[in-house]
Scaffold this motif. Sequence first.
Motif, PDB file in Angstrom:
ATOM      1  N   SER A  14       0.777  -0.607   0.321  1.00  0.00           N
ATOM      2  CA  SER A  14      -0.067  -0.212  -0.376  1.00  0.00           C
ATOM      3  C   SER A  14       0.792   1.364  -0.118  1.00  0.00           C
ATOM      4  N   TRP A  90      -7.052  -3.375  -9.582  1.00  0.00           N
ATOM      5  CA  TRP A  90      -6.563  -3.860  -8.609  1.00  0.00           C
ATOM      6  C   TRP A  90      -5.582  -5.397  -9.874  1.00  0.00           C
ATOM      7  N   THR A  91      -4.531  -5.577  -9.839  1.00  0.00           N
ATOM      8  CA  THR A  91      -3.710  -6.688 -10.790  1.00  0.00           C
ATOM      9  C   THR A  91      -3.004  -7.472  -9.403  1.00  0.00           C
TER      10      THR A  91
END
Length: 269
Positions: A14, A90-91
């Motif tokens: 993050s 998101w990946t």
Amino acid sequence: MKSRIPVILLACGSFNPTTNMHMRLFELARDHLHQTGRYRVIEGIMSPVNDNYGKKGLVSARHRVAMAKLALETSDWIRVDPWESEQETWTETVKVLRHHYNESLRVFQSKEFMRNKHPTERSTGESLSCQQSVLPELKLLCGADFLQTFKTPNLWKEEDIKEIVEKFGLVCISRAGSDPSQYIQESDLLTKFQHNIFLVKEWIQNEISATQIRSALCRGQSVKYLIPDSVIAYIAHHNIYTEESERKNEGDFLQPLKLHNTTINPLSD
Ligand SMILES: Nc1ncnc2c1ncn2[C@@H]1O[C@H](COP(=O)(O)OP(=O)(O)OP(=O)(O)O)[C@@H](O)[C@H]1O
Ligand SMILES: NC(=O)c1ccc[n+]([C@@H]2O[C@H](COP(=O)(O)O)[C@@H](O)[C@H]2O)c1
Ligand SMILES: [Zn+2]
């Protein structure tokens, strides 16, 4: 260190915000890999997660990337890469690794091309064997709590974990509250690929956590000497961490859980 295998370290997370400890992870990992005598770390990449990850209190990637850039201004080998944060959604981490590996191959091949085009620029006396470049490796860099999340149900696909440890490799820095070696022993998969998992013990314990940094900021407490001054100034200027920002994604499931959990999303694979 010419015959050593060149390594690029990639840290996914993050980085909300980047802390001094995030940057220390890279320094510790590099020292450790150099001490093996087999590797030469050529680059470090910090990859802030996409906004769609769904983690509580996750502020916009625009800010997280900007803060990481400021934090890394003092490093001559670590950089932030916004690719992951710029994707539509998101990946999976394994796909982020594949992307950066392909990028590194592209850079490697263009350097090789230039070397072959200008052979006279090679230093005199360099033997032919020295002229053969070694392909770089890309390794995932993380803290021990990250490794621990591999066993959270529906968070990671088994085949992704396998590809990470089999094809790429993992460098894991100790963190209070997690016992990575015990965790590896408990997992058949991780035990099988143990040779590709580097456990690094940080003797100068440093328990900075981004969540605690955000809590302190929300309470108006000082975070000086825990994150760089440039990041503190950026946070103040944009008023990034507030009680409101902490409520972002509150009660949401993380995107990987939504994708992999059939009880949340019966149509997912
Ligand atoms: N103090 C620390 N010791 C070891 N690893 C750390 C530490 N802080 C962060 N990391 C590692 O850095 C990577 C990115 O972590 P992340 O952005 O989640 O930071 P964090 O401090 O854990 O934040 P949060 O509290 O929001 O989870 C992860 O691999 C995490 O394990
Ligand atoms: N299945 C997966 O690929 C998977 C699952 C959970 C977290 N992650 C990644 O691990 C990192 C975790 O970051 P945090 O520790 O900040 O939650 C993020 O980069 C996230 O994308 C990947
Ligand atoms: Zn974390």
